[in-house]
Scaffold this motif. Structure first.
Motif, PDB file in Angstrom:
ATOM      1  N   ALA A  22      -6.815  11.902   9.853  1.00 48.87           N
ATOM      2  CA  ALA A  22      -5.878  11.524   7.893  1.00 48.87           C
ATOM      3  C   ALA A  22      -4.941  10.193   8.249  1.00 48.87           C
ATOM      4  N   ALA A  23      -4.804  10.527   9.990  1.00 47.33           N
ATOM      5  CA  ALA A  23      -3.514   8.765  10.454  1.00 47.33           C
ATOM      6  C   ALA A  23      -4.400   7.596  10.142  1.00 47.33           C
ATOM      7  N   ALA A  82      -3.928   4.589   8.292  1.00 44.70           N
ATOM      8  CA  ALA A  82      -3.943   2.949   8.598  1.00 44.70           C
ATOM      9  C   ALA A  82      -5.436   2.166   8.377  1.00 44.70           C
ATOM     10  N   PHE A  83      -6.408   2.370   8.473  1.00 39.29           N
ATOM     11  CA  PHE A  83      -7.550   1.750   7.808  1.00 39.29           C
ATOM     12  C   PHE A  83      -7.505   1.491   6.331  1.00 39.29           C
ATOM     13  N   ALA A  93     -11.186  15.301   1.939  1.00 39.72           N
ATOM     14  CA  ALA A  93     -11.543  15.544   3.048  1.00 39.72           C
ATOM     15  C   ALA A  93     -10.841  16.689   4.417  1.00 39.72           C
ATOM     16  N   TYR A  94      -9.923  15.520   4.290  1.00 41.15           N
ATOM     17  CA  TYR A  94      -8.900  16.515   5.344  1.00 41.15           C
ATOM     18  C   TYR A  94      -7.481  17.039   4.776  1.00 41.15           C
ATOM     19  N   GLY A  95      -8.407  17.167   3.748  1.00 41.59           N
ATOM     20  CA  GLY A  95      -6.681  18.878   3.654  1.00 41.59           C
ATOM     21  C   GLY A  95      -5.179  18.039   2.736  1.00 41.59           C
ATOM     22  N   ALA A 150      -1.957  12.902   2.380  1.00 44.69           N
ATOM     23  CA  ALA A 150      -0.530  12.502   2.522  1.00 44.69           C
ATOM     24  C   ALA A 150      -1.279  10.914   2.245  1.00 44.69           C
ATOM     25  N   ALA A 151      -1.722  11.542   3.068  1.00 45.49           N
ATOM     26  CA  ALA A 151      -2.585   9.723   3.762  1.00 45.49           C
ATOM     27  C   ALA A 151      -3.329   8.645   2.642  1.00 45.49           C
ATOM     28  N   LEU A 152      -3.150   9.614   1.058  1.00 47.74           N
ATOM     29  CA  LEU A 152      -4.366   9.138   0.344  1.00 47.74           C
ATOM     30  C   LEU A 152      -2.729   8.499  -0.467  1.00 47.74           C
ATOM     31  N   HIS A 153      -1.125   9.078  -0.394  1.00 48.18           N
ATOM     32  CA  HIS A 153      -0.252   9.101  -1.055  1.00 48.18           C
ATOM     33  C   HIS A 153       0.136   7.884  -0.631  1.00 48.18           C
ATOM     34  N   ALA A 154       0.307   7.631   0.571  1.00 49.27           N
ATOM     35  CA  ALA A 154       0.646   6.623   1.657  1.00 49.27           C
ATOM     36  C   ALA A 154       0.387   5.320   0.800  1.00 49.27           C
ATOM     37  N   THR A 155      -1.241   5.446   1.460  1.00 43.75           N
ATOM     38  CA  THR A 155      -2.018   4.089   1.257  1.00 43.75           C
ATOM     39  C   THR A 155      -1.790   3.966  -0.418  1.00 43.75           C
ATOM     40  N   VAL A 156      -1.294   4.087  -1.408  1.00 43.08           N
ATOM     41  CA  VAL A 156      -1.427   3.803  -2.802  1.00 43.08           C
ATOM     42  C   VAL A 156       0.024   3.993  -3.159  1.00 43.08           C
TER      43      VAL A 156
END
Length: 311
Positions: free
Chosen positions: A45-46, A50-51, A75-77, A82-88
């Motif tokens: 997820a991290a 980052a990507f 897909a990564y729960g 959390a990764a999606l939220h941070a990237t948004v």
């Protein structure tokens, strides 16, 4: 400002209608990228975060909007979300309009909850806060008006947008969307109903906060729908890897180069896998991504009225 006016202004400012779709797949990340992170779900997820942020740093200065396909993060729960939220959040900090591609749909209070989650605010203590900072969401019209009006109502209140699936770009779209009822294919019924859902929600630009998803892979139907839905913004998937061309998309635009935004996901975010770009940018995957964006902008400018945005 009405969402359609926000989007039109962004398209004019960036002088192109390109949407970069961010659909990260761990197995397609640049060589060695995943090795920088722990080998567990949180680590993957991290890496996705980052990507995605690295892609945004390249594309946000060039295009008006980006689109996140939530499934690749879900897909990564919880860690993936959390990764999606941070990237948004990173996309918003870079000034990009954010489209949330979740194709949500339900009825009644559940549809209202989805709408508040992605477009609105929820009660937290004595205040209201937005859980996500998306500017628009894709929705599935299969459940009819009950499943759409909650999204439109919240979008209108919050100056957000809704893109309704009308004619999708996938190969099996014809299985249902072409079925004839009362003398017309189903997708035409959806298009007519969409005009009803959008009534009263046009902005000063003449375009509506209720938009339509219309695929580049069915150019005849795209041209037909453009004529049938004046004032409706089109979100056009299917360009590039799926086979849609700039010439296929050309009828989606008005004479000023407005009226449509064109998504490209894999063709841009994984541009470094394309042999000619890999050769042109050895060891520089972000350079390949940037060049792919510039190539798409040029292609649309040369083959559609979007070229007039440069005047």
């Amino acid at each position: 400002m009405n969402f359609a006016d926000q989007l039109v202004e962004a398209v004019r400012r960036k002088r192109n209608p390109v949407v970069v779709g961010i659909d990260p797949r761990p197995e397609e990340l640049p060589g060695g990228f995943l090795d920088r992170f722990p080998g567990d779900r949180a680590g993957v997820a991290a890496a996705l975060k980052a990507f995605g942020c690295d892609v945004l740093d390249v594309v946000a200065p060039l295009v008006p909007a980006v689109k996140f396909q939530s499934a690749f993060y879900e897909a990564y729960g919880p860690e993936g979300l959390a990764a999606l939220h941070a990237t948004v959040e990173h996309a918003k900090s870079r000034g990009a309009i954010v489209l949330f591609d979740g194709k949500r749909n339900d009825i009644g209070s559940t549809a209202e909850a989805y709408a508040r989650a992605y477009l609105g605010k929820v009660p937290i203590g004595g205040a209201f806060e937005p859980p996500w900072h998306a500017d628009a969401i894709t929705v599935n019209p299969y459940l009819g008006t009950d499943g759409i009006t909650p999204f439109v109502r919240v979008a209108a209140r919050e100056q957000k947008g809704v893109f309704v699936l009308v004619r999708t770009s996938n190969a099996s779209a014809r299985e249902f969307q072409d079925l004839v009822a009362d003398g017309k294919p189903l997708y035409r019924h959806v298009a007519e109903k969409l005009l009803t859902w959008g009534a009263g929600h046009a902005g000063e630009s003449g375009y509506n906060l209720v938009g339509a998803v219309v695929g580049a892979t069915y150019p005849q139907e795209l041209a037909e729908l453009r004529e049938a839905m004046p004032g409706i913004l089109f979100l056009v998937p299917g360009y590039g890897v799926q086979g849609g061309t700039a010439k296929d998309i050309a009828p989606a635009f008005d004479e000023h180069g407005l009226g449509a935004i064109v998504n490209n996901s894999r063709g841009i975010t994984f541009a470094y896998e394309r042999p000619h770009l890999a050769a042109q940018f050895p060891g520089n995957w972000q350079g390949a991504v940037e060049q792919a964006v510039r190539d798409m902008i040029q292609d649309l400018a040369a083959n559609t009225s979007a070229g007039r945005l440069r005047d």
